[in-house]
Design a protein around this motif. Sequence first.
Motif, mmCIF file in Angstrom:
data_model
loop_
_atom_site.group_PDB
_atom_site.id
_atom_site.type_symbol
_atom_site.label_atom_id
_atom_site.label_comp_id
_atom_site.label_asym_id
_atom_site.label_seq_id
_atom_site.Cartn_x
_atom_site.Cartn_y
_atom_site.Cartn_z
ATOM 1 N N ILE A 1 0.838 -1.201 0.000
ATOM 2 C CA ILE A 1 0.000 0.000 0.000
ATOM 3 C C ILE A 1 0.874 1.253 0.000
ATOM 4 C CG2 ILE A 1 -1.662 1.335 1.374
ATOM 5 C CD1 ILE A 1 -2.792 -1.465 2.282
ATOM 6 N N ALA A 2 1.924 1.256 0.805
ATOM 7 C CA ALA A 2 2.833 2.402 0.858
ATOM 8 C C ALA A 2 3.505 2.636 -0.492
ATOM 9 C CB ALA A 2 3.886 2.196 1.942
ATOM 10 N N ALA A 3 3.889 1.565 -1.159
ATOM 11 C CA ALA A 3 4.526 1.699 -2.472
ATOM 12 C C ALA A 3 3.562 2.334 -3.476
ATOM 13 C CB ALA A 3 5.005 0.345 -2.976
ATOM 14 N N VAL A 4 2.302 1.935 -3.433
ATOM 15 C CA VAL A 4 1.312 2.500 -4.363
ATOM 16 C C VAL A 4 1.047 3.974 -4.040
ATOM 17 C CG1 VAL A 4 -1.083 2.348 -5.159
ATOM 18 C CG2 VAL A 4 0.263 0.267 -4.870
ATOM 19 N N ILE A 5 0.968 4.311 -2.771
ATOM 20 C CA ILE A 5 0.785 5.716 -2.382
ATOM 21 C C ILE A 5 1.992 6.535 -2.848
ATOM 22 C CG2 ILE A 5 0.679 7.306 -0.414
ATOM 23 C CD1 ILE A 5 -1.012 5.111 1.019
ATOM 24 N N ALA B 1 -3.259 -4.053 -9.138
ATOM 25 C CA ALA B 1 -2.195 -4.601 -9.991
ATOM 26 C C ALA B 1 -1.004 -5.062 -9.164
ATOM 27 C CB ALA B 1 -1.757 -3.558 -11.015
ATOM 28 N N VAL B 2 -0.598 -4.264 -8.162
ATOM 29 C CA VAL B 2 0.537 -4.619 -7.319
ATOM 30 C C VAL B 2 0.215 -5.862 -6.492
ATOM 31 C CG1 VAL B 2 1.849 -3.849 -5.285
ATOM 32 C CG2 VAL B 2 1.597 -2.336 -7.261
ATOM 33 N N ALA B 3 -0.977 -5.918 -5.911
ATOM 34 C CA ALA B 3 -1.366 -7.089 -5.117
ATOM 35 C C ALA B 3 -1.470 -8.331 -6.000
ATOM 36 C CB ALA B 3 -2.689 -6.828 -4.401
ATOM 37 N N PHE B 4 -2.002 -8.181 -7.208
ATOM 38 C CA PHE B 4 -2.082 -9.301 -8.141
ATOM 39 C C PHE B 4 -0.681 -9.805 -8.487
ATOM 40 C CE2 PHE B 4 -2.021 -10.911 -12.513
ATOM 41 C CZ PHE B 4 -2.946 -11.946 -12.416
ATOM 42 N N ALA B 5 0.227 -8.887 -8.818
ATOM 43 C CA ALA B 5 1.596 -9.280 -9.166
ATOM 44 C C ALA B 5 2.290 -9.958 -7.983
ATOM 45 C CB ALA B 5 2.390 -8.068 -9.631
ATOM 46 N N ALA B 6 2.097 -9.417 -6.777
ATOM 47 C CA ALA B 6 2.693 -10.029 -5.587
ATOM 48 C C ALA B 6 2.119 -11.422 -5.361
ATOM 49 C CB ALA B 6 2.450 -9.145 -4.364
ATOM 50 N N GLY B 7 0.831 -11.591 -5.625
ATOM 51 C CA GLY B 7 0.210 -12.913 -5.500
ATOM 52 C C GLY B 7 0.748 -13.897 -6.511
ATOM 53 N N THR C 1 12.885 -2.427 -5.322
ATOM 54 C CA THR C 1 11.582 -3.087 -5.216
ATOM 55 C C THR C 1 10.461 -2.066 -5.342
ATOM 56 O OG1 THR C 1 12.508 -4.822 -3.816
ATOM 57 C CG2 THR C 1 10.123 -4.543 -3.754
ATOM 58 N N GLY C 2 10.620 -0.941 -4.672
ATOM 59 C CA GLY C 2 9.626 0.132 -4.775
ATOM 60 C C GLY C 2 9.491 0.615 -6.208
ATOM 61 N N ALA C 3 10.625 0.774 -6.899
ATOM 62 C CA ALA C 3 10.596 1.218 -8.293
ATOM 63 C C ALA C 3 9.864 0.203 -9.174
ATOM 64 C CB ALA C 3 12.016 1.443 -8.801
ATOM 65 N N ALA C 4 10.129 -1.071 -8.951
ATOM 66 C CA ALA C 4 9.453 -2.117 -9.732
ATOM 67 C C ALA C 4 7.951 -2.128 -9.440
ATOM 68 C CB ALA C 4 10.067 -3.480 -9.427
ATOM 69 N N LEU C 5 7.594 -1.968 -8.169
ATOM 70 C CA LEU C 5 6.176 -1.932 -7.811
ATOM 71 C C LEU C 5 5.494 -0.715 -8.425
ATOM 72 C CD1 LEU C 5 6.278 -3.081 -4.071
ATOM 73 C CD2 LEU C 5 5.506 -4.402 -6.062
ATOM 74 N N ALA C 6 6.218 0.397 -8.549
ATOM 75 C CA ALA C 6 5.651 1.599 -9.172
ATOM 76 C C ALA C 6 5.324 1.339 -10.638
ATOM 77 C CB ALA C 6 6.626 2.773 -9.048
ATOM 78 N N VAL C 7 6.192 0.613 -11.323
ATOM 79 C CA VAL C 7 5.935 0.280 -12.732
ATOM 80 C C VAL C 7 4.681 -0.591 -12.829
ATOM 81 C CG1 VAL C 7 6.824 -0.950 -14.747
ATOM 82 C CG2 VAL C 7 8.328 0.563 -13.455
#
Length: 181
Positions: A40-44, A164-170, A118-124
């Motif tokens: 959540i923090a990464a998306v914010i 999208a981030v939660a889906f990718a992490a899953g 990791t944060g940069a990848a999650l941002a993409v």
Amino acid sequence: SLQARMFWLLGGAIYVGLACFSLILFSAPVFGMTPAIMLIAAVIGTDVGAYFAGRSIGGPKIAPRISPSKTWSGLLGGMIGAGLMMVIIQAGIYTFRGGDAGDGDVYLAYGWFRLMLTGAALAVVAQMGDFFESWMKRRAGVKDSGRLIPGHGGLFDRTDGLIAVAFAAGVVTLYQTVAAS
């Protein structure tokens, strides 16, 4: 056609379902920290960094037909913002523990530079989720996906990056689980 509708319905159920399952799975504390908070923090951080970098720097658009306001500078700002959020949260955990990383703390053991990456990848991934949602709205011929806030994209517009981030992490977690067994 009916087949296309069924495909999109099933695909949407899998996409949103796995994202929700991931957030529930990642809400269990690991070494005193909830992994869902990091997502959540990464998306914010992505949204805030992209907004301010895109507005102040501007520049070439990424995909003007899909989302006309998204710029490459905004993406870079989002990548930096997400990485910084991950590091800031990690520094807060470290400080809260009085400088004690704790036994096997996976977040601190991961390292600051890796957290930034990791944060940069999650941002993409979050930006890809935003583009995907915008593309679906344009394909369906709707400007907004909700009416709660007039002129606003709707609830899905606020959560598209997180989904999208939660889906990718899953997907990564499922892959790692299957590969380990």
